[in-house]
Design an enzyme around this catalytic site. Structure first.
Site, PDB file in Angstrom:
ATOM      1  N   LYS A  39      45.007  34.117  42.424  1.00  0.00           N
ATOM      2  CA  LYS A  39      45.538  35.412  42.875  1.00  0.00           C
ATOM      3  C   LYS A  39      44.432  36.447  42.954  1.00  0.00           C
ATOM      4  CE  LYS A  39      47.279  36.351  38.185  1.00  0.00           C
ATOM      5  NZ  LYS A  39      47.143  37.709  37.687  1.00  0.00           N
ATOM      6  N   ARG A 137      58.226  42.215  31.632  1.00  0.00           N
ATOM      7  CA  ARG A 137      57.525  42.655  32.833  1.00  0.00           C
ATOM      8  C   ARG A 137      58.291  42.099  34.032  1.00  0.00           C
ATOM      9  NH1 ARG A 137      51.379  40.496  33.652  1.00  0.00           N
ATOM     10  NH2 ARG A 137      52.606  38.633  34.002  1.00  0.00           N
ATOM     11  N   TYR A 259      24.285  62.995  37.648  1.00  0.00           N
ATOM     12  CA  TYR A 259      25.306  64.031  37.668  1.00  0.00           C
ATOM     13  C   TYR A 259      25.617  64.508  36.257  1.00  0.00           C
ATOM     14  CZ  TYR A 259      26.497  63.281  42.552  1.00  0.00           C
ATOM     15  OH  TYR A 259      26.465  63.203  43.905  1.00  0.00           O
ATOM     16  N   MET A 307      28.367  57.092  42.955  1.00  0.00           N
ATOM     17  CA  MET A 307      29.158  56.254  43.856  1.00  0.00           C
ATOM     18  C   MET A 307      28.361  55.067  44.393  1.00  0.00           C
ATOM     19  SD  MET A 307      31.312  57.399  47.239  1.00  0.00           S
ATOM     20  CE  MET A 307      32.299  58.589  46.342  1.00  0.00           C
TER      21      MET A 307
END
Lengths: 372, 372
Positions: A39, A137, A259, A307
């Site tokens: 999956k 679930r 940053y 990023m």
């Protein structure tokens, strides 16, 4: 697909190691059958490359999460049994049948819809039944199983070929919840007609023979994640992720990096900026916590992850190994996906599924010459 | 692309809102030019859909991170200036020129390589020069600029059309580092021949006119992230992410939810299992911390996030709104990408770039009928 000379990072997936891992588990659970969980595109590693290799090695049953994953998988493993864990959303039953996908029916609603679909067509397509034993679930609980047992004609209409459940704490082998779920699964499965049973995913395969039932469903372990976190990893490593250094800066005076100026270089040293960032799945949570490896030396990630970029303090590495264009290992056999996950405050599964699309990917099948 | 009836989640991207956001910034910085940052596939939202709409609105300059992003973008904005922030890896210079991409040259090495490439060809292709003013990530520092100034023939060979730098703390408007970087940028840019200058990304656009220089480079703000975190968000919201409910469980006795049994339902209530997990970019760090919205009601995410599933306590929502097949908003105008990021312990940028491939995506251009 990117050109490797263009790409800022290289992701190498050892398909032969995945096959070896599947064989190890398969042999360990005999006479139970070992499926393969592919999956989320084989945990982000490329189901179209991995599933056919596993099928060639003898794997007969594959597990995906969604209908679309099942349809894509069918085209590369035409003869396999494909289980779809999420089952059908209303109205998609015919798509399952058209691609010979076995839905895992998780609720009375899904069972009724599947039975109605089967009744309208020519015979009952195979399905699996999910019994909830403690995840809360997906799956039928005891009360729902009782209601189902009271309507045997509904169940007859769905032709169940497997009943399965899922352990919540299998990676903690001494957690009493394992035995509770095992007992409940055995007890609840008896409410259904006799059929093959499946309880265990990767970690459950290592909980002992009585957890194997008829089918086990390893996923994470195939991809090198340790299924036995309190013991050495029995699985072969699969993934190597390498970032390319764009620039190396000699620092001789105190200055901040990245940053928010969260990291401050104090002494003389060298900072390498690497073309991998959180858009590549190199989590922002690795800021000032992550590591890489250059020539066997572990180097710290410094400052925030950007990023498209991350910076490493490479002062401990000779400049001949840390220069623009050189590679830094972010995941390798000596610094595994589990190690990266520990740095990031998550699990190896999420490191893998987050691997981004900008990595240049290659799949090793074992036919290549030895690579280091 | 998935079929919406198959998909477990729907991602709607309001391209018209992105265009409106770009126009707002463009008007606010006039006479400076507003570029558009579309790196990392427009922060994960689809550059091929977004960049042409911005070009049609008048955007002339686009910014990407990598060569491959530039090549892909060139095919959808054939006439635009495209800046490539990471600059060329050695040997890829000809690819930049072939696609008329403007490399941002970050080091003396990249500048020399570009000059040599230009000398060997027919004239100098345009390039930009990155001046580091405090990120210590990429770019030339003062010593390197001095060395460059001593070799004017090298710089003449690269035909620079822009000098740029990057603020480290622009989202904190009172951080003294902003003014320090501004002064340093002005001082260092004077070492280069006169050329257009660019300092500010999204937040810098809101720091006042003297931060605009000739070109601003908004990215995050275009996609609805608040560029002024201490004040109300001036940008329109862009993203709506909706997960589909697979199953709703009535709980009347105490029980745990999900892996590790980290959440325990105590009273009577209802738990909805949604077909979105960390493989879809719905971070595992949202376990027991995240939220969704159903019919204006904020509902908590309970238990751990699984690879393909997450559970929400929907006890506060009428069953008519929380049933299998119903949608739960994970990001919407009332629960924004910044809100989701706060839950996850990260920033909106990472929420966007992590959005996975299984979402069914649609792009609104403003030509559709109003959608709610």
């Amino acid at each position: 697909m990117t050109d490797p000379s263009h790409a800022g990072s290289l992701l190498t997936i050892d398909v032969a190691a995945i096959v070896a891992n599947w064989r190890l588990i398969s042999q360990g659970v005999t006479p139970a059958e070992a499926a393969a969980v592919v999956k989320a595109d084989s945990y982000g590693l490329g189901a179209e490359h991995i599933a056919p290799a596993l099928a060639a090695a003898g794997c007969k049953t594959f597990v995906v999460a969604t209908l679309d994953e099942g349809i894509a998988l069918r085209s590369v493993v035409p003869a396999a049994v494909i289980l779809v864990l999420n089952g059908p959303f209303p109205g998609t039953e015919a798509e399952f049948a058209a691609h010979s996908l076995v839905p895992v029916l998780n609720s009375l609603g899904q069972i009724t819809a599947w039975a109605n679909f089967a009744k309208a067509g020519s015979g009952a397509p195979a399905a699996a039944i999910h019994i909830d034993t403690g995840m809360n679930r997906l799956g039928l609980d005891e009360a729902e199983l009782d209601r189902l047992a009271a309507r045997p004609s509904v169940l007859a209409g769905v032709r169940p070929i497997l009943a399965l459940s899922h352990l919540a704490c299998a990676d903690e082998r001494n957690n009493p919840m394992n035995e509770e779920q095992h007992m409940l699964f055995t007890r609840l499965a008896a409410r259904l007609p006799a059929m093959p049973l499946s309880l265990s995913a990767s970690s459950g395969c290592f909980l002992g023979r009585n957890y194997h039932f008829d089918l086990v469903r390893p996923g994470a372990a195939l991809y090198g994640i340790n299924p036995t976190p309190d013991r050495p990893n029995p699985m072969a490593q699969v993934v190597r992720l390498q970032g390319k250094i764009l620039q190396v800066r000699d620092v001789d005076s105190p200055r901040s990096v990245g940053y928010g100026a969260t990291y401050r270089v104090t002494g003389p040293g060298r900072i390498a900026t690497v073309a991998v960032g959180y858009a590549d799945g190199w989590f922002r949570s690795l800021g000032n916590r992550g590591h890489g490896m250059i020539g066997g030396v572990k180097v710290p990630l410094v400052g925030r992850v950007s990023m498209d970029l991350a910076c490493f303090d490479v002062s401990a590495v000779p400049p001949s190994q840390a220069h623009p264009g050189a590679l830094i290992d972010l995941i390798d056999p000596d610094f595994t996906v589990d190690d990266a996950a520990a740095d990031a405050g998550t699990i190896g599964y999420e490191i893998l599924t987050a691997l981004g699309r900008r990595h240049h990917r290659r799949w090793l099948t074992g036919a290549e010459e030895a690579q280091t």
